[in-house]
Design a protein around this motif. Structure first.
Motif, mmCIF file in Angstrom:
data_model
loop_
_atom_site.group_PDB
_atom_site.id
_atom_site.type_symbol
_atom_site.label_atom_id
_atom_site.label_comp_id
_atom_site.label_asym_id
_atom_site.label_seq_id
_atom_site.Cartn_x
_atom_site.Cartn_y
_atom_site.Cartn_z
ATOM 1 N N ASP A 90 0.295 -5.829 -13.874
ATOM 2 C CA ASP A 90 0.369 -6.950 -12.926
ATOM 3 C C ASP A 90 -0.945 -7.736 -12.944
ATOM 4 O O ASP A 90 -1.876 -7.412 -13.684
ATOM 5 N N PHE A 91 -1.002 -8.776 -12.113
ATOM 6 C CA PHE A 91 -2.175 -9.636 -12.115
ATOM 7 C C PHE A 91 -3.416 -8.867 -11.661
ATOM 8 O O PHE A 91 -4.529 -9.115 -12.126
ATOM 9 N N ALA A 92 -3.220 -7.883 -10.762
ATOM 10 C CA ALA A 92 -4.352 -7.086 -10.269
ATOM 11 C C ALA A 92 -5.015 -6.325 -11.422
ATOM 12 O O ALA A 92 -6.245 -6.310 -11.539
ATOM 13 N N VAL A 93 -4.204 -5.695 -12.273
ATOM 14 C CA VAL A 93 -4.754 -4.942 -13.406
ATOM 15 C C VAL A 93 -5.450 -5.900 -14.378
ATOM 16 O O VAL A 93 -6.548 -5.639 -14.874
ATOM 17 N N THR A 94 -4.814 -7.036 -14.628
ATOM 18 C CA THR A 94 -5.398 -8.014 -15.554
ATOM 19 C C THR A 94 -6.780 -8.473 -15.087
ATOM 20 O O THR A 94 -7.733 -8.496 -15.865
ATOM 21 N N ILE A 95 -6.870 -8.817 -13.817
ATOM 22 C CA ILE A 95 -8.129 -9.400 -13.336
ATOM 23 C C ILE A 95 -9.188 -8.308 -13.120
ATOM 24 O O ILE A 95 -10.377 -8.546 -13.313
ATOM 25 N N MET A 96 -8.746 -7.093 -12.775
ATOM 26 C CA MET A 96 -9.697 -5.990 -12.624
ATOM 27 C C MET A 96 -10.259 -5.600 -13.994
ATOM 28 O O MET A 96 -11.461 -5.372 -14.145
ATOM 29 N N ARG A 97 -9.403 -5.524 -15.000
ATOM 30 C CA ARG A 97 -9.844 -5.230 -16.375
ATOM 31 C C ARG A 97 -10.873 -6.277 -16.811
ATOM 32 O O ARG A 97 -11.918 -5.966 -17.399
ATOM 33 N N GLU A 151 -1.082 -6.108 0.773
ATOM 34 C CA GLU A 151 -0.475 -5.878 -0.530
ATOM 35 C C GLU A 151 -1.482 -6.126 -1.665
ATOM 36 O O GLU A 151 -1.589 -5.332 -2.600
ATOM 37 N N SER A 152 -2.235 -7.222 -1.580
ATOM 38 C CA SER A 152 -3.184 -7.518 -2.661
ATOM 39 C C SER A 152 -4.284 -6.465 -2.695
ATOM 40 O O SER A 152 -4.721 -6.040 -3.768
ATOM 41 N N HIS A 153 -4.704 -6.020 -1.520
ATOM 42 C CA HIS A 153 -5.745 -4.987 -1.459
ATOM 43 C C HIS A 153 -5.248 -3.690 -2.111
ATOM 44 O O HIS A 153 -5.944 -3.070 -2.908
ATOM 45 N N LYS A 154 -4.036 -3.321 -1.787
ATOM 46 C CA LYS A 154 -3.449 -2.086 -2.305
ATOM 47 C C LYS A 154 -3.359 -2.149 -3.834
ATOM 48 O O LYS A 154 -3.700 -1.202 -4.543
ATOM 49 N N ARG A 155 -2.932 -3.285 -4.333
ATOM 50 C CA ARG A 155 -2.799 -3.441 -5.792
ATOM 51 C C ARG A 155 -4.153 -3.432 -6.499
ATOM 52 O O ARG A 155 -4.296 -2.893 -7.593
ATOM 53 N N MET A 156 -5.143 -4.053 -5.867
ATOM 54 C CA MET A 156 -6.473 -4.089 -6.486
ATOM 55 C C MET A 156 -7.085 -2.690 -6.520
ATOM 56 O O MET A 156 -7.720 -2.301 -7.506
ATOM 57 N N GLN A 157 -6.905 -1.934 -5.453
ATOM 58 C CA GLN A 157 -7.442 -0.571 -5.424
ATOM 59 C C GLN A 157 -6.738 0.295 -6.483
ATOM 60 O O GLN A 157 -7.383 1.063 -7.199
ATOM 61 N N ALA A 158 -5.418 0.112 -6.591
ATOM 62 C CA ALA A 158 -4.656 0.878 -7.589
ATOM 63 C C ALA A 158 -5.100 0.497 -9.006
ATOM 64 O O ALA A 158 -5.231 1.365 -9.887
#
Lengths: 250, 162
Positions: A90-97, A151-158
């Protein structure tokens, strides 16, 4: 083993693989501005790839070009770290990477600007200007999303927890890293780690994200010994044209 | 009757002359400014063997570089130059400081806010209001970001400062 060649291919492959991953978002971004931003960063990275792999090909002196290296090697010959080949999810993984890589890329390139090899210093200097801009953006986006909705916080932490085990490889020295540090071609990785950690800690704090308390590291990307299964799938798309029509030209 | 044909002198032109000719080569993505105003042309060397032009990319992945090299060659051939070498160099890295003042003015007239050291546009290139807001750090080309004017409500490109 030619450590200089190995080192240059690592630099090129990191930005090639991450650049390609980002390009997979083209036309699919969550909003138009993000779509354009990811494609622009991908473009910078493919441009940087050209600089590194062209030099690698020259150093190798085996009559290969940057394109040959990008399109005609199989997964086990790739030398990128595992972090950059991880799928977008998802976008969270993309931007965290992106953030975890940018936070490494900027101080690493900065150190490379003092390389004893003039050409390496010049390439690093060009790339760092772009990397600083990338970091500015990825760090502000992780803060916006980490400190966003539930939701965005949860995804970013994951995303952070999923990717964390892939960050260790950036700083674990192997024979090539030691050899290029010894010869003054590249910095000692541990020196870069301190600056990376500083950026990561400070941005995660602003984003209200919890840094994982675990230093287990997945390795095997930059040595090519154990890439994840994702790289082969990615290459099958990235290289399809040259594989199907060998020698095809634009 | 005197000839009106241009005088195709085969002698080497001065580098000043070549610089002047290059003013006619526009950036393929921002046609309002020349590659000279953009700071992409770094050096012109003229000698008996021909002309060597050194160019530098704005961004390492700038897709316009091949077109720029091609357009430069086409323009110089129009002036009857034969031995043209175009070399790309990346060091020192291109910076927005190399944009000429003339180039910056032309950008603004064209609707692109010129780069500012502060990292943000001074005002809207359309209505000149300073009440502007960032939409995205990236825009239609690698060298631009997307902003919006809160007064005239028009979006506009801002030339990134690097």
């Amino acid at each position: 083993m030619d450590h200089a060649f190995e080192f240059l291919v690592r630099q090129g492959d990191n930005v090639l693989v991450l650049g390609h991953r980002l390009s997979e978002w083209c036309g699919q971004g969550p909003v138009l501005e993000e779509d354009i931003a990811l494609a622009n960063i991908a473009l910078d990275m493919i441009g940087q790839t050209q600089l590194w792999l062209s030099y690698a090909a020259e150093v190798e002196g085996a009559n290969r070009t940057a394109d040959d290296l990008a399109y005609l090697r199989d997964a086990w010959d790739f030398r990128n770290v595992l972090l950059v080949e991880q799928p977008n999810r998802d976008f969270a993984v993309t931007i965290m990477r992106q953030f975890l890589f940018d936070a490494y890329h900027v101080p690493y390139l900065h150190a490379l600007e003092s390389s004893k090899d003039q050409r390496v210093a010049e390439i690093a200097s060009k790339c760092r200007k772009e990397a600083i801009y990338h970091l500015e953006r990825s760090s502000s986006v992780i803060v916006a999303l980490g400190d966003g909705t539930e939701e965005s916080h949860k995804r970013m932490q994951a995303a952070l927890e999923r990717l964390w085990p892939y960050t260790g490889e950036l700083f674990l020295s192997d024979e090539t890293d030691d050899a290029v540090a010894e010869s003054g071609l590249a910095p000692v990785l541990n020196d870069v780690k301190a600056r990376w950690l500083q950026t990561v800690q400070s941005s995660l704090k602003d984003a209200y994200l919890q840094m994982p308390d675990n230093d287990f590291a997945q390795i095997g990307g930059k040595s090519g010994i154990r890439h994840s299964e994702h790289l082969g799938h990615m290459l099958s798309t990235m290289q399809v044209l040259q594989r199907s029509y060998p020698g095809a030209q634009w | 009757m005197t000839s009106t044909m241009p005088n195709y002198d085969s002698s080497t032109p001065s580098s000043g002359q070549v610089w002047a000719w290059l003013e006619a080569v526009s950036d393929p993505e921002i046609p309002v400014i020349s590659v000279v105003d953009l700071g992409v042309v770094r050096r012109v060397d003229c000698n008996d063997d021909g002309v060597k032009i050194v160019i530098t990319p704005t961004y390492s992945g700038c897709p316009a570089m091949a077109t720029i090299a091609h357009d430069i060659e086409t323009e110089l051939r129009r002036h009857n130059l034969q031995n043209i070498t175009i070399v790309t160099q990346i060091s020192p890295a291109w910076t927005t400081d190399w944009l000429s003042d003339k180039g910056k003015n032309k950008l603004e007239q064209y609707g692109i806010a010129p780069p500012q050291a502060s990292g943000r546009p001074e005002n809207c290139p359309q209505c000149h209001s300073s009440n502007v807001q960032k939409i995205s750090q990236f825009g239609s080309t690698p060298c631009k970001a997307l902003w919006r004017c809160n007064d005239c409500l028009e979006p506009f490109d801002y030339f990134k400062c690097i």
